[in-house]
Motif scaffolding. Structure first.
Motif, PDB file in Angstrom:
ATOM      1  N   ASP A 147       0.832  -0.969   0.032  1.00 51.79           N
ATOM      2  CA  ASP A 147      -0.002  -0.055   0.175  1.00 51.79           C
ATOM      3  C   ASP A 147       0.885   1.051   0.030  1.00 51.79           C
ATOM      4  O   ASP A 147       0.628   2.232   0.727  1.00 51.79           O
ATOM      5  CB  ASP A 147      -1.080  -0.024   1.119  1.00 51.79           C
ATOM      6  N   ASP A 148       1.669   1.257  -0.986  1.00 57.98           N
ATOM      7  CA  ASP A 148       2.826   2.353  -0.930  1.00 57.98           C
ATOM      8  C   ASP A 148       3.612   2.546   0.353  1.00 57.98           C
ATOM      9  O   ASP A 148       3.858   4.043   0.226  1.00 57.98           O
ATOM     10  CB  ASP A 148       1.936   3.757  -1.484  1.00 57.98           C
ATOM     11  N   ARG A 149       3.894   1.751   1.196  1.00 52.14           N
ATOM     12  CA  ARG A 149       4.833   1.737   2.413  1.00 52.14           C
ATOM     13  C   ARG A 149       5.735   0.966   2.276  1.00 52.14           C
ATOM     14  O   ARG A 149       5.348  -0.363   2.025  1.00 52.14           O
ATOM     15  CB  ARG A 149       3.745   1.731   3.476  1.00 52.14           C
ATOM     16  N   ASP A 150       6.748   1.021   2.931  1.00 47.23           N
ATOM     17  CA  ASP A 150       7.806   0.139   3.218  1.00 47.23           C
ATOM     18  C   ASP A 150       7.221  -0.784   4.412  1.00 47.23           C
ATOM     19  O   ASP A 150       6.673  -0.334   5.553  1.00 47.23           O
ATOM     20  CB  ASP A 150       9.123   0.908   3.595  1.00 47.23           C
ATOM     21  N   ALA A 151       7.400  -2.229   4.238  1.00 50.21           N
ATOM     22  CA  ALA A 151       7.022  -3.103   5.133  1.00 50.21           C
ATOM     23  C   ALA A 151       8.180  -4.387   5.380  1.00 50.21           C
ATOM     24  O   ALA A 151       8.827  -4.333   4.300  1.00 50.21           O
ATOM     25  CB  ALA A 151       5.623  -3.738   4.825  1.00 50.21           C
ATOM     26  N   TYR A 152       8.246  -4.672   6.625  1.00 51.33           N
ATOM     27  CA  TYR A 152       9.172  -5.808   6.560  1.00 51.33           C
ATOM     28  C   TYR A 152       8.517  -7.118   6.076  1.00 51.33           C
ATOM     29  O   TYR A 152       7.560  -7.346   5.868  1.00 51.33           O
ATOM     30  CB  TYR A 152       9.305  -6.138   8.310  1.00 51.33           C
ATOM     31  N   VAL A 153       9.598  -7.900   5.563  1.00 49.44           N
ATOM     32  CA  VAL A 153       9.422  -9.427   5.006  1.00 49.44           C
ATOM     33  C   VAL A 153       9.824 -10.345   5.899  1.00 49.44           C
ATOM     34  O   VAL A 153      10.916 -10.055   6.216  1.00 49.44           O
ATOM     35  CB  VAL A 153      10.057  -9.563   3.548  1.00 49.44           C
ATOM     36  N   VAL A 154       8.924 -11.247   6.111  1.00 53.68           N
ATOM     37  CA  VAL A 154       9.535 -12.253   7.195  1.00 53.68           C
ATOM     38  C   VAL A 154       9.481 -13.641   6.310  1.00 53.68           C
ATOM     39  O   VAL A 154       8.598 -13.854   5.679  1.00 53.68           O
ATOM     40  CB  VAL A 154       8.514 -12.459   8.422  1.00 53.68           C
TER      41      VAL A 154
END
Length: 186
Positions: A147-154
């Protein structure tokens, strides 16, 4: 053994943004991210979203866009905005509580009411997140955009050699993110 890769902020869809990456310093562990998602889920009172779903089988591809409202764990309203699925055409509305589900079907103009006096509803999203902590080795695997935001990948690797059972696979760009359903396939 199949490895699972998921976006922590998108683990449930409902938590997107709750674990948004805010800085590059002191990145948390995969376990910390899933624990934060569980804590965030417990604090959620209301959810509102527009969900786009594509289901592909060898015979057909179905696309549907829905507006969802939820009060976890059991109250939900779903309105189909656009659909290529004849079983859930545009205008279909479903409202569910723990004891009753109402469905409006625009093709017939009728409302169907179903009673579920013995339904026991658990917070399935919380249970899935907890099973990730118990049944997988979790590792931070960088970031992605949700959603156009940086997010962590697990990255989630099963602790046992057993094949993981039912799951949902989400295609984001060219990466497939897999979310296990149920208690690790049992």
């Amino acid at each position: 053994m199949r490895r699972r890769r998921l976006i922590a902020a998108g683990v449930t869809g409902a938590l997107a943004g709750c674990l948004e990456k805010t800085s590059s310093a002191d990145d948390p562990s995969g376990d910390d991210l899933v624990r934060a998602a569980i804590d965030a889920r417990e604090a959620v009172n209301n959810l509102a979203a527009v969900r786009t779903m594509t289901a592909e089988t060898p015979e057909e591809t179905i696309e549907r866009r829905e507006r969802l409202f939820q009060r976890p764990p059991d109250a939900q309203r779903r309105e189909v905005l656009e659909s290529s699925d004849s079983r859930a055409p545009e205008g279909t509305v479903s409202v569910r509580t723990q004891a009753v589900t109402w469905g409006y079907y625009p093709t017939t103009g009728k409302v169907l009411e179903r009673h579920h006096p013995n339904r026991f509803v658990e917070d399935r999203t919380r249970l899935i997140l907890q099973s990730l902590l118990e049944e997988y080795d979790l590792a931070l695997d960088g970031t992605d955009t949700v959603d156009d935001r940086d997010a962590y990948v697990v990255d989630a690797t099963p602790k046992s050699d057993e094949e993981v059972g039912r799951s949902i696979e989400l295609l984001v760009g060219e990466t497939i993110y897999t979310i296990p359903l149920g208690g690790g396939g049992r």
